[in-house]
Design an enzyme around this catalytic site. Structure first.
Site, PDB file in Angstrom:
ATOM      1  N   HIS A   1     -26.765 -12.114  61.396  1.00  0.00           N
ATOM      2  CA  HIS A   1     -25.519 -12.703  60.915  1.00  0.00           C
ATOM      3  C   HIS A   1     -25.732 -14.157  60.549  1.00  0.00           C
ATOM      4  O   HIS A   1     -26.683 -14.797  61.003  1.00  0.00           O
ATOM      5  CB  HIS A   1     -24.409 -12.589  61.960  1.00  0.00           C
ATOM      6  CG  HIS A   1     -24.737 -13.243  63.269  1.00  0.00           C
ATOM      7  ND1 HIS A   1     -25.516 -12.629  64.223  1.00  0.00           N
ATOM      8  CD2 HIS A   1     -24.400 -14.446  63.795  1.00  0.00           C
ATOM      9  CE1 HIS A   1     -25.642 -13.420  65.278  1.00  0.00           C
ATOM     10  NE2 HIS A   1     -24.980 -14.536  65.034  1.00  0.00           N
TER      11      HIS A   1
ATOM     12  N   CYS B   1     -22.624 -19.645  70.590  1.00  0.00           N
ATOM     13  CA  CYS B   1     -23.906 -19.447  69.910  1.00  0.00           C
ATOM     14  C   CYS B   1     -23.891 -20.261  68.620  1.00  0.00           C
ATOM     15  O   CYS B   1     -22.843 -20.758  68.208  1.00  0.00           O
ATOM     16  CB  CYS B   1     -24.142 -17.966  69.623  1.00  0.00           C
ATOM     17  SG  CYS B   1     -23.011 -17.238  68.418  1.00  0.00           S
TER      18      CYS B   1
END
Length: 729
Positions: A65, A248
């Site tokens: 991603h 993250c």
């Protein structure tokens, strides 16, 4: 707003064998559907994200991603691999691949949908349904949440099995027993673990919380409760409570998966876990009272925890976000153990901007580099502002402007010399912060905010005793080490509130000041003077060798640590300029301009060797290189490091050597070709840059031309040759 995923974005027979090929296959579907505008640029962003941390998860899941300017709207593509693809997960290859694409300015609503998907990936029923799906349309609907995940047939009878077992003992006495309490127990809201697992739409923890909230509403225990638990008079002990932060780098997937994993592990362990997800869609702070009442803290993060000071003084476990996904039970057990031993966390220390994503196992050399980079990164804006102001002053008023009186006492509005003096003196003030800022933020990189005061104090003392740039560097390291040592001392809870604002600044500043004034300051000042004298005396072969070394450093990592060390070395010499330090500054800037200029030239001369995205980046690289922004070559190096980086280093070494050999000097620390009037021997300086650019260009073209054709870089065709001739003409 389009749907997040459609049937066209589902591949139930993904044939790719590597993660790069899988990403490309799924990304091509996004391009076809109009969700991605530039395939190669998007894949480069995915590769850059993958380089930060593998995106494979336990349970056979891969979630590549990224956020990218090439994405038009938040999009998800799904692929299922029969053979499995290695995404770096500890338990092996992944068969379920989710490619998540978010635009650079993704809206909160769609990012919230992505976070919900990330949580669902922790549900075995959901992933099992994806593995058994046979139709792309139903798979897309399942991922969107339009259809519930069907429970496998073998698992259907299981929820009903525990109920008779629970009711069995109550029914054993037979019909003579009064059925009232037993019936009340059966009809009441589920209170047993088995009943809590029934499909009520709530997790066991939510059911327990709801039951606890509703119990006082009746004003007294129910008859059922009185009959079945006559000994439950004492109130149960409050469960262990943990607050957690997950985050993250992209803030899309791992952030929410770690949160879900920790919450589930907490339910299994009988622990209350409350998670604050600091993702791309922003974050909602945990209730301050909840934080105050918490028994322990878990940080599962790969970027800086925002407002970390809220959790100061509590038993803390600090790990990467993947640990929160893969081993949540261990983290919960660890924080409980710390609390049982009375371990109080140190005052909150947020990671410094150049210290993100550091692993606990990083060696001292790695951590030292990051600490130094923190100081340099904060120093650079002062360098740019102060240096360019000084350069403009010289351009307007000449090199004698440094003799002008203070503009606070003498300023004539209509004289250019007064304006030049104003610029020079403002720039001089900005330059005066270089060493204190360097020292202060090195200490900040080591110990967060408590390190700032002793760091700045140590840097100011370094200037006072003429220890210069080197003294500031040492002062920052000492300040950070002193604060870290103080933070390890066990402090009574009553004093913790004043530690960061009173005790630590006071003690650390006194220690750093003592060491800098009376112990190590004078030796460092002597070393600094020796280095300055050596630079001023550089001639001949020694100067050329230094130019080669500086050129190699500037081009090795293209704006990374070595590049910044060489740049900081050159800028440090400008604080007390002499002929040698001005030559060093000229060589460093010239070498730093070469990589982007060479890549720009190469994409113009031999465009067929580069992808469409690289050719577009090449147009921007002309401006970036001319402006002394070495990072303009990073897209090329990221795509082909083995050919681009050696080529850039070769050209940088040539330019650095020629600049030193020609005796070029530079008083401005930045500016590229725009400060050529301030350069000594300007024509020879430009010649040095041109020579290095030509060497790098020729070498990168040669190396790229020797590689074997691939799907990404096909063999040249006659049409390509014609286009190349046209461009060259």
């Amino acid at each position: 707003m389009s749907e997040l995923i459609t049937a066209e974005l589902v591949d139930l027979d993904l044939s790719a064998e590597t993660k790069d090929a899988a990403a490309r296959s799924l990304a091509e579907r996004m391009v076809t559907s109009g969700r991605v505008t530039d395939l190669e640029g998007f894949l480069a962003d995915i590769a850059a994200r993958e380089a930060q941390m593998p995106t494979g998860l336990d349970g056979g899941i891969g979630i590549p991603h990224c956020r990218s300017e090439h994405v038009t709207e938040p999009t998800l593509a799904f692929g299922r691999s029969a053979s499995g693809i290695d995404f770096g997960a500890p338990d092996g290859p992944a068969d379920l691949i989710f490619l998540i694409a978010a635009p650079a300015g993704g809206d909160a609503d769609h990012l919230s949908i992505l976070s919900t998907l990330a949580r669902h990936l922790m549900d075995e029923t959901f992933t099992g349904a994806l593995r058994s799906a046979t139709e792309p349309e139903r798979t897309a609907a399942l991922i969107r949440g339009d259809e519930p995940a069907a429970v496998p047939e073998t698992a259907v009878p299981e929820p009903a099995v525990p109920e008779p077992e629970v009711a069995g003992p109550a029914a054993e006495p037979g019909p003579e027993r009064d059925a009232g309490p037993a019936q009340a127990t059966t009809d009441a809201a589920p209170t047993t673990p088995a009943a809590a697992e029934a499909p009520t739409g709530r997790t066991p923890a939510e059911t327990a919380t709801k039951a606890a909230a509703e119990a006082p509403a009746s004003g007294a225990p129910s008859e059922a409760a009185t009959d079945t638990t006559p000994d439950a008079t004492p109130a149960p002990a409050a469960p262990f409570r943990i607050v957690a932060i997950t985050s993250c780098p992209t803030g899309i997937a791992h952030t929410y998966m770690a949160a879900e994993s920790l919450e589930k592990a907490g339910q299994a362990a009988g622990v209350e876990v409350f998670v604050e997800t600091q993702g791309s869609a922003g974050f909602k702070r945990l209730d301050p009272q909840l934080v105050a009442d918490a028994d322990g803290v878990i940080f599962a993060h790969d970027v800086e925890v925002r407002e970390k000071e809220r959790f100061a003084g509590k038993p803390t476990v600090d790990v990467g976000v993947k640990a929160g996904i893969n081993r949540p039970a261990e983290l919960i057990a660890e924080v409980r153990q710390k609390a049982a031993h009375g371990e109080a966390g140190a005052p909150a220390r947020a990671a410094a901007p150049m210290d993100k994503g550091a692993d606990a196992g990083d060696g001292f050399a790695t951590r030292l580099r990051k600490w130094l980079m923190t100081g340099v990164s904060y120093m650079v804006p002062f360098v740019a502002a102060g240096g360019l102001l000084i350069a403009l002053a010289f351009a307007i008023g000449g090199y004698t402007i440094n003799k002008a009186p203070s503009v606070a006492e003498h300023f004539i509005w209509t004289e250019s010399a007064s304006w030049a003096a104003l610029l020079f003196q403002i720039g001089g003030v900005a330059f005066g912060f270089l060493v204190p800022v360097l020292a202060g933020f090195i200490a900040y990189g080591m110990a967060d905010r408590p390190g700032l005061v002793p760091g700045f104090v140590g840097g100011a003392i370094a200037l006072t005793i003429n220890a210069g740039f080197l003294g500031g560097l040492i002062a920052g390291l000492i300040a950070g080490a002193v604060v870290m040592a103080i933070q390890r001392v066990r402090i009574p809870p009553v004093l913790r509130g004043i530690m960061p604002v009173v005790v630590i600044p006071l003690i650390s500043s006194a220690i750093v000041g003592f060491l800098m004034f009376l112990v190590i300051g004078k030796p460092i000042a002597a070393l600094q003077k020796g280095l300055t004298d050596w630079l001023s005396g550089l001639t001949g072969a020694n100067a050329i060798i230094l130019g080669v070394i500086l050129g190699l450093m500037m081009c090795f990592d293209l704006g990374g640590p070595l590049n910044k060390v060489a740049y900081a070395f050159a800028v440090g010499g400008l604080a007390n300029p002499n002929e040698g330090s001005l030559k060093v500054m000229a060589a460093v800037m010239a070498a730093g301009m070469v990589p982007p200029l060479a890549m720009a030239l190469a994409t113009t001369v031999r465009s067929r060797l580069f992808t469409k995205a690289e050719r577009e980046n090449g147009k921007a690289a002309w401006v970036l290189g001319a402006s002394f922004i070495t990072e303009g070559a990073i897209p090329f190096a990221a795509a082909d490091p083995l050919r681009v980086i050696p080529s850039a280093m070769a050209g940088g070494a040539v330019t650095g050597a020629l600049s030193m050999a020609f005796g070029c000097t530079l008083r401005a620390p930045h500016g590229g070709i725009f400060v050529v009037p301030l350069i000594g021997q300007p024509l020879l300086y430009l010649l040095a840059i041109a020579a290095g650019t030509a060497v790098s260009t020729a070498l990168v073209i040669l190396l790229k031309g020797l590689r074997k054709p691939s799907p990404t870089h096909p063999a040249p065709s006659p049409a390509d040759d014609e286009a190349e001739v046209t461009v060259a003409a």
